[in-house]
Write an enzyme that holds these catalytic residues in place. Structure first.
Site, PDB file in Angstrom:
ATOM      1  N   CYS A 138       0.692  -1.242  -0.135  1.00 49.55           N
ATOM      2  CA  CYS A 138       0.030  -0.115  -0.050  1.00 49.55           C
ATOM      3  C   CYS A 138       0.964   1.330  -0.152  1.00 49.55           C
ATOM      4  CB  CYS A 138      -0.857   0.074   1.276  1.00 49.55           C
ATOM      5  SG  CYS A 138      -1.665  -1.339   1.687  1.00 49.55           S
ATOM      6  N   HIS A 159       0.996   4.781  -1.772  1.00 49.86           N
ATOM      7  CA  HIS A 159       0.173   5.876  -1.296  1.00 49.86           C
ATOM      8  C   HIS A 159       1.075   6.557  -0.229  1.00 49.86           C
ATOM      9  CE1 HIS A 159      -3.367   4.872  -3.384  1.00 49.86           C
ATOM     10  NE2 HIS A 159      -3.083   3.367  -2.972  1.00 49.86           N
ATOM     11  N   CYS A 218      -7.191  -2.880  -4.898  1.00 50.52           N
ATOM     12  CA  CYS A 218      -5.493  -3.015  -4.835  1.00 50.52           C
ATOM     13  C   CYS A 218      -5.070  -3.878  -5.109  1.00 50.52           C
ATOM     14  CB  CYS A 218      -5.363  -1.863  -3.738  1.00 50.52           C
ATOM     15  SG  CYS A 218      -5.749  -0.228  -3.749  1.00 50.52           S
TER      16      CYS A 218
END
Lengths: 286, 140
Positions: A200, A204, A247
């Protein structure tokens, strides 16, 4: 000699850096410090995008990229989630077969409480997200569970988020059980998965506002505040855990179970990172 | 001068900046540069750049070998799922390998099984590596 000095300096910095990391980061129940993590993440983004006020991170990528923001502001003139909020309100207020309703299951009759979810539940020994609380309410009143990712559960969640707009996220970590869930979520967030070997954080944190093909990933700070979201790609409303599954699939990893322990812990960690920011869900995204 | 160089060397060794190349690093470098089927030498020994799964898939194409390889690939996929690090393409590869086996296309089945097994082995390796490395990505 100049080269040797440079090497010396480089080696010393590398040494100091590794010691600093070992001293401040937590990967055990004893050493993890959620508040230090939250402040470190804020600091990371403040250094990276010094012109962006912390409060604006609730708007995701639109806080960082002016072109995307201009398009989004036009979309928000006629919000695509508007009908879902209205439908969510109807669903929320429709009594169950036993005459009770969602309002009977939540504090303050379910109004303005989004900022308190996910929460650690001692009696269940796990994290309870808003969507899982909605389904637990249904089951407690003799109704069938709703699907986790879209449709009615997203609409009800959207309505509840809407009534909470402007409230400030205040997720608590009251004991070691909650801390363990937080730590698990933290590990998940920074762990690379899938054939593309991405976490992630790759998109991000380090990769936020950096083009991945034609997309600009949003920042992790403020990530959860605007969920559920109406994504143009989906053409409908979806929950945060629907997005997580997408995702994970995008990096070619087998998706973890929606509302299972792993994704709920991840949501708990991410929401704690956004403590102090306002609820602004539901949102519209690309 | 000599003292300074020694100090640099000592510091770099402590910080881990200089380390002997491991076999995996050597293999991956050779594989990346030359692809499969290439020979190289590591610490005096000769090796090829083939993955173990590719070696297995090069066995004679027959029903026994294809069946065994598919079973091995399924077992390895179960291990990847057990640690929650399965990859998305693997399930489809296994299904295709099964279909090819049923159709008597043993070579095709063996190659697909080998790819599936490799994906799963890498998923398990990724799990173990991530346990060691995830913390390094956390801002502090």
């Amino acid at each position: 000699m100049k080269i040797i000095k440079s090497l010396l300096a480089g080696a010393s910095i590398a040494l100091v850096a590794s010691i600093t990391q070992a001293a401040t980061s937590g990967n055990t129940l004893a050493s993890v410090d959620p508040e230090a993590d939250r402040l470190a993440l804020q600091s990371f983004f403040q250094k990276r995008f010094p012109q962006v006020p912390v409060d604006d991170y609730v708007n995701g990528i639109y806080a960082l990229d002016s072109g995307s923001r201009a398009q989004w502001e036009e979309i928000e003139e006629f919000p695509p989630y508007e009908f879902d909020v209205e439908e969510g309100e109807v669903l929320f207020n429709t009594p169950f077969a036993n005459g009770k309703s969602y309002a009977d299951c939540f504090a303050n009759e379910g109004v303005g409480i989004r900022q308190n979810f996910p929460r650690w539940d001692d009696s269940q020994g796990k994290i309870v997200t808003l969507e899982s609380a909605i389904n637990q309410c249904r089951e407690a009143n003799g109704e069938k569970k709703l699907g986790w990712k879209k449709g009615k559960i997203a609409q009800i969640s959207a309505y509840m988020a809407y009534t909470s707009r402007g409230n400030v996220f205040d997720v608590k970590i009251p004991n070691d059980g909650a801390k363990a869930a937080y730590l698990d979520g933290k590990q998940s967030f920074y762990t690379r998965r899938g054939q593309l070997n991405m976490s992630c954080a790759n998109c991000h944190v380090a990769g936020s506002n950096v083009l991945i093909r034609a997309d600009l990933p949003g920042p992790a700070l403020g990530h959860v505040t605007h969920f559920p979201v109406f994504r143009s790609k989906w053409g409908n409303l979806g929950t945060l855990q629907r997005r997580y599954a997408g995702c994970q699939s995008n990096v070619r990893g087998v998706s973890q179970k929606a509302q299972g322990e792993k994704l709920s812990n991840l949501e708990f960690f991410q929401t704690y990172m956004s403590n102090g920011l306002e609820v602004n869900g539901p949102g519209a995204r690309k | 001068m000599n003292k300074t160089i020694s100090l640099v060397a000592a510091l770099m060794m402590v910080s881990g900046s200089v380390a002997a190349q491991t076999f995996d690093e050597a293999f991956n470098a050779q594989r990346g540069m030359n692809g499969k089927g290439h020979s190289f030498t590591f610490e005096g020994q000769s090796y090829t750049t083939d993955h173990p799964e590719e070696v297995a898939a090069a066995a004679p194409a027959n029903v026994a070998n294809a069946t065994n390889l598919l079973a091995d690939a399924k077992a390895q996929y179960a291990k990847a799922l057990e640690v929650d690090f399965g990859w998305t393409l693997t399930k489809g590869l296994l299904a295709s390998a099964d279909k090819a086996l049923q159709a008597g296309e043993f070579r095709k089945s063996m190659e697909l099984s080998a790819r599936a097994q490799y994906h799963s082995r890498m998923g398990v390796a990724q799990y173990h590596q991530s346990q060691q490395e995830w913390l390094m990505a956390v801002p502090n």
